[in-house]
Design an enzyme around this catalytic site. Structure first.
Site, mmCIF file in Angstrom:
data_model
loop_
_atom_site.group_PDB
_atom_site.id
_atom_site.type_symbol
_atom_site.label_atom_id
_atom_site.label_comp_id
_atom_site.label_asym_id
_atom_site.label_seq_id
_atom_site.Cartn_x
_atom_site.Cartn_y
_atom_site.Cartn_z
ATOM 1 N N ASN A 80 0.842 -1.192 0.000
ATOM 2 C CA ASN A 80 0.000 0.000 0.000
ATOM 3 C C ASN A 80 0.873 1.236 0.000
ATOM 4 O O ASN A 80 1.975 1.250 0.545
ATOM 5 C CB ASN A 80 -0.961 0.014 1.202
ATOM 6 C CG ASN A 80 -0.363 0.680 2.429
ATOM 7 O OD1 ASN A 80 -0.354 1.908 2.545
ATOM 8 N ND2 ASN A 80 0.170 -0.122 3.332
ATOM 9 N N CYS A 140 6.193 5.501 8.445
ATOM 10 C CA CYS A 140 5.438 5.288 7.212
ATOM 11 C C CYS A 140 6.370 5.433 6.011
ATOM 12 O O CYS A 140 6.971 6.492 5.822
ATOM 13 C CB CYS A 140 4.288 6.262 7.068
ATOM 14 S SG CYS A 140 3.405 5.986 5.522
ATOM 15 N N LYS A 175 6.070 3.937 17.105
ATOM 16 C CA LYS A 175 5.903 2.845 16.143
ATOM 17 C C LYS A 175 7.115 2.753 15.234
ATOM 18 O O LYS A 175 7.444 3.691 14.519
ATOM 19 C CB LYS A 175 4.635 3.058 15.319
ATOM 20 C CG LYS A 175 4.377 1.918 14.357
ATOM 21 C CD LYS A 175 2.951 1.858 13.918
ATOM 22 C CE LYS A 175 2.738 0.719 12.937
ATOM 23 N NZ LYS A 175 1.351 0.672 12.473
ATOM 24 N N GLY A 253 2.197 -7.583 12.212
ATOM 25 C CA GLY A 253 2.804 -7.947 10.939
ATOM 26 C C GLY A 253 2.256 -9.291 10.507
ATOM 27 O O GLY A 253 2.729 -10.332 10.938
ATOM 28 N N GLY A 275 -3.736 -6.214 11.148
ATOM 29 C CA GLY A 275 -3.742 -5.187 10.109
ATOM 30 C C GLY A 275 -4.415 -5.640 8.831
ATOM 31 O O GLY A 275 -5.641 -5.774 8.764
HETATM 32 C C1 LIG Z 1 -3.689 0.167 3.989
HETATM 33 C C2 LIG Z 1 -2.759 0.360 5.161
HETATM 34 C C3 LIG Z 1 -2.690 1.602 5.795
HETATM 35 C C4 LIG Z 1 -1.836 1.811 6.871
HETATM 36 N N1 LIG Z 1 -1.811 3.032 7.488
HETATM 37 C C5 LIG Z 1 -1.025 3.224 8.576
HETATM 38 C C6 LIG Z 1 -1.039 4.465 9.304
HETATM 39 O O1 LIG Z 1 -1.799 5.384 8.982
HETATM 40 N N2 LIG Z 1 -0.203 4.598 10.365
HETATM 41 C C7 LIG Z 1 0.619 3.588 10.781
HETATM 42 O O2 LIG Z 1 1.348 3.758 11.749
HETATM 43 N N3 LIG Z 1 0.636 2.399 10.134
HETATM 44 C C8 LIG Z 1 -0.164 2.192 9.050
HETATM 45 N N4 LIG Z 1 -0.150 0.961 8.413
HETATM 46 C C9 LIG Z 1 0.720 -0.128 8.898
HETATM 47 C C10 LIG Z 1 -0.049 -1.117 9.774
HETATM 48 O O3 LIG Z 1 -0.579 -0.476 10.919
HETATM 49 C C11 LIG Z 1 0.854 -2.285 10.214
HETATM 50 O O4 LIG Z 1 1.936 -1.788 10.956
HETATM 51 C C12 LIG Z 1 1.407 -3.089 9.055
HETATM 52 O O5 LIG Z 1 0.477 -3.167 8.003
HETATM 53 C C13 LIG Z 1 1.821 -4.509 9.449
HETATM 54 O O6 LIG Z 1 0.734 -5.264 9.927
HETATM 55 P P1 LIG Z 1 -0.158 -6.246 9.010
HETATM 56 O O7 LIG Z 1 0.779 -7.118 8.248
HETATM 57 O O8 LIG Z 1 -1.026 -6.985 9.963
HETATM 58 O O9 LIG Z 1 -0.950 -5.367 8.094
HETATM 59 C C14 LIG Z 1 -1.016 0.742 7.331
HETATM 60 C C15 LIG Z 1 -1.093 -0.502 6.698
HETATM 61 C C16 LIG Z 1 -1.959 -0.722 5.630
HETATM 62 C C17 LIG Z 1 -2.024 -2.080 4.997
#
Ligand SMILES: Cc1cc2nc3c(=O)[nH]c(=O)nc-3n(C[C@H](O)[C@H](O)[C@H](O)COP(=O)(O)O)c2cc1C
Ligand SMILES: Cc1cc2nc3c(=O)[nH]c(=O)nc-3n(C[C@H](O)[C@H](O)[C@H](O)COP(=O)(O)OP(=O)(O)OC[C@H]3O[C@@H](n4cnc5c(N)ncnc54)[C@H](O)[C@@H]3O)c2cc1C
Ligand code: FES
Lengths: 312, 274
Positions: A80, A140, A175, A253, A275
């Site tokens: 993303n 990010c 984070k 993750g 997530g």
């Molecule tokens: C579509 C999307 C938007 C995200 N937006 C943010 C955000 O605004 N702030 C943030 O700290 N992490 C953001 N993340 C990261 C997630 O919070 C998370 O750290 C990361 O996706 C790993 O977890 P997952 O594999 O379960 O998705 C985003 C992830 C995705 C997929």
């Protein structure tokens, strides 16, 4: 187990965890940016059942985010590059906080910014709001200025953590980005600067090429990889950080199941966030919470704290 | 209420090469309207995301949905979906999005719109949602003109569409109907459209937006409602992956971006920048 009294049941299980004085009914949270402000998933999930809702990153002013395409599916994961689109802190306080307050869950607000001043403005604005914790996104990979720059350099991370701690009324979670050579250095820098907790991992920078169009799948060229594909990297990093610091860790993750969540917890995470899997199965958070309870009952674990960091 | 549920395949057949016609039994059909869509999951767990597919038709008993879709490539998600057989289970999420909302399009009193010239435009794989639109319009006593654009003589859904409207055809190679695209047919209509509902490739939607604006400038009010497409992850408005640019600041996002999956996919052409 033949003896009835020895059989654990739901009522005597303790799934509560505490981070920086805030107690969560269970360790299951939503990862920032994947759950909106809870509203979008309220049809699917009883928000009262979650340990906490971690909201989408919010800045001092509205951000339009990146051009589309912003998302692309990859093997066992997704990229993303949303670019932290958000409506700004004013709308957030008026609309999203009152919505979440209707539920019996903790509220963690994820904060983003382009400069230290941007972050501080949001942190100050939240001082008198009924939110339980702040999660500072310094990781990010999808915005040009700020954000990840603070998360890839120990001095910058230390500096912003100190500044935010000096302003914040709520406990502060930093984070962390996995896009560094040694994540334990970042964890230690955050701890030394006064962070109350750390969360990891944010997404891993990746790229996908659309071979038919002979161009990048994402308009931003690169994006953040998340989903089951990144889980082993995330578990490893949580474990390394748990060995390196004493502050609590929120692990995430690729969590799709209770078994995944338990890996993170045993590696040293006090809580976990779901997530990208929310997109795949909107009931994931509840299934993870239920599955952790079932595991505890099956294995005779009365208190989840027995499991946190049990693998050394 | 949006849900992720298991549906059962009633039937599946290939209409023309690469275009499949799938009927699935699901209670979600009760809530489905034209222009809305569902997300279809595959059984391959390496392909995480649901495939957005429009509602092509709701069964007369409101207990099944018809999806007509194109297989994009070998081993793609749509290829796997095309291998489903009657009796198989398939996971879906829905009902998603705002479709063609008749009260928005016609105003509260549909009867007053009875004599407006309603024209449905479907281009290629944008044709399927036009069937349910025509069906719902005809249930309200409105008989639309349905203009469909194909690449060549490999056509699908023509017979179904004829049941609910007057069908006109364009083909790019000129093998059937008017040579060219749907706009070439619109240009030849005796009576200009008052209301357009459309789904198709972006150049076609742009042409419709421009046409409606040009007509309005000439003093003939044309309302055009177009269905947009974008890469999606959540489908429910949470990830902000699927945005379209808007003319005015969007009520939800507070920037000039709207979520196609929840605020669309159907938009008033005047309100989006495409
Ligand atoms: C579509 C999307 C938007 C995200 N937006 C943010 C955000 O605004 N702030 C943030 O700290 N992490 C953001 N993340 C990261 C997630 O919070 C998370 O750290 C990361 O996706 C790993 O977890 P997952 O594999 O379960 O998705 C985003 C992830 C995705 C997929
Ligand atoms: C609201 C909406 C309604 C749609 N209705 C229909 C329909 O009725 N019939 C039909 O044939 N097609 C429809 N599409 C397009 C359809 O979603 C894609 O063709 C399909 O997702 C491709 O999946 P794949 O596994 O074959 O392709 P892959 O390329 O393997 O897919 C990889 C990823 O990209 C996404 N993707 C690929 N192409 C598109 C696309 N054009 N639009 C959105 N996402 C895409 C997939 O969903 C998946 O997440 C619709 C799209 C949208 C947004
Ligand atoms: S697909 Fe997530 S907001 Fe539309």
């Amino acid at each position: 187990m033949s003896n009835q009294e020895n059989v654990l049941n739901k009522d005597i299980l303790n799934t509560e965890v505490t981070i920086a004085g805030v107690t969560f009914k269970n360790p299951v949270m939503t990862a920032s940016g994947t759950f909106g402000s809870g509203m979008e998933y309220a049809d699917f999930v009883d928000l009262n059942r979650l340990g906490a809702v971690v909201t989408k990153g919010v800045a001092n002013v509205p951000w339009p985010g990146n051009p589309t395409p912003r998302v692309a599916e990859t093997y066992g994961g997704m990229l993303n590059a949303i670019g932290l689109q958000n409506p700004g802190i004013d709308v957030f306080c008026k609309r999203d906080i009152p919505f979440l307050k209707k539920f019996d869950t903790k509220i963690i607000v994820n904060v983003c910014g382009k400069s230290v001043e941007d972050y501080l403005e949001v942190v100050d604005r939240l001082a008198d709001e009924p939110v339980d914790m702040l999660e500072i996104n310094v990781s990010c990979p999808n915005v040009k200025e700020g954000a990840i720059a603070f998360g890839q350099n120990e001095d910058a991370l230390s500096n912003i953590t100190k500044e935010i701690k000096a302003h914040a009324k709520q406990p502060v979670i930093m984070k962390l980005s996995p896009n560094v050579t040694d994540i334990t250095k970042m964890a230690k820098a955050a701890e030394a600067a006064g962070a109350d907790a750390i969360s990891l991992i944010n997404t891993i920078t990746g790229m996908k090429i659309d071979i038919n169009r002979r161009t990048f799948a994402l308009a931003n060229k690169t994006g953040g990889l998340s989903g089951p594909a990144i889980k082993p990297v995330a578990v490893r990093m949580v474990y390394q950080c748990a060995q390196a610091v004493n502050i609590p860790i929120i692990g995430m993750g690729g969590i799709a199941t209770a078994e995944d969540a338990l890996e993170f917890i045993m590696a040293g995470a006090t809580a976990v966030s779901v997530g990208a899997m929310n997109f795949v199965n909107p009931y994931t958070t509840i299934e993870v919470a239920d599955g952790i309870e079932k595991f505890m009952i099956d294995k005779g674990v009365k208190d989840i704290k027995e499991l946190i960091g049990c693998v050394k | 209420m949006k849900q992720k549920v298991k549906a059962t395949v009633v039937s599946q057949k290939e209409l023309v090469k690469g275009i499949f016609d799938l009927w699935i039994k699901t209670d979600l059909a009760k809530e489905a309207h034209c222009g809305q869509f569902i997300g279809v999951y595959t059984k391959d767990s390496s392909k995480l995301l649901p495939r957005p597919i429009s509602i092509c038709e709701v069964s007369d008993d409101f207990d099944a949905l018809r999806l007509v879709y194109r297989v994009t490539a070998e081993n793609s998600g749509t290829d796997l979906i095309s291998k489903l057989n009657a009796g198989d289970e398939v996971e879906i999420i829905g009902i998603l999005g705002n479709g063609y909302i008749f009260t928005d399009i016609f105003g509260e009193s549909l009867e007053k719109s009875m004599d407006s010239n309603v024209v449905l435009l479907g281009g290629g794989i944008g044709i399927p949602p036009m069937l349910q639109a025509a069906k719902e319009l005809s249930a309200h006593g409105i008989k639309p003109t349905v203009i469909v654009g194909y690449r060549d003589s490999n056509m699908f859904l023509n017979q179904d569409l004829t049941r609910y409207g007057t069908l006109l055809i364009a083909s790019e190679d000129g093998s059937v109907g008017t040579k060219g695209n749907v706009m070439n047919v619109v240009d030849k209509l005796d009576k200009k459209p008052d209301i357009i509902m459309a789904c198709g490739p972006m150049p076609m939607l742009r042409a419709i937006k421009n046409y409606a604006e040009a007509e309005c400038e000439k003093g003939h009010e044309v309302s055009a409602f177009i269905s947009l497409e974008e890469r999606m992850a959540c489908g429910v408005g949470a990830c902000l992956g699927c945005v379209a640019k808007t003319k005015n600041v969007d009520e939800h996002s507070h920037v000039n971006n709207t979520r196609i999956c929840t605020d669309g996919p159907v938009f008033d052409a005047k309100e989006v920048e495409i």
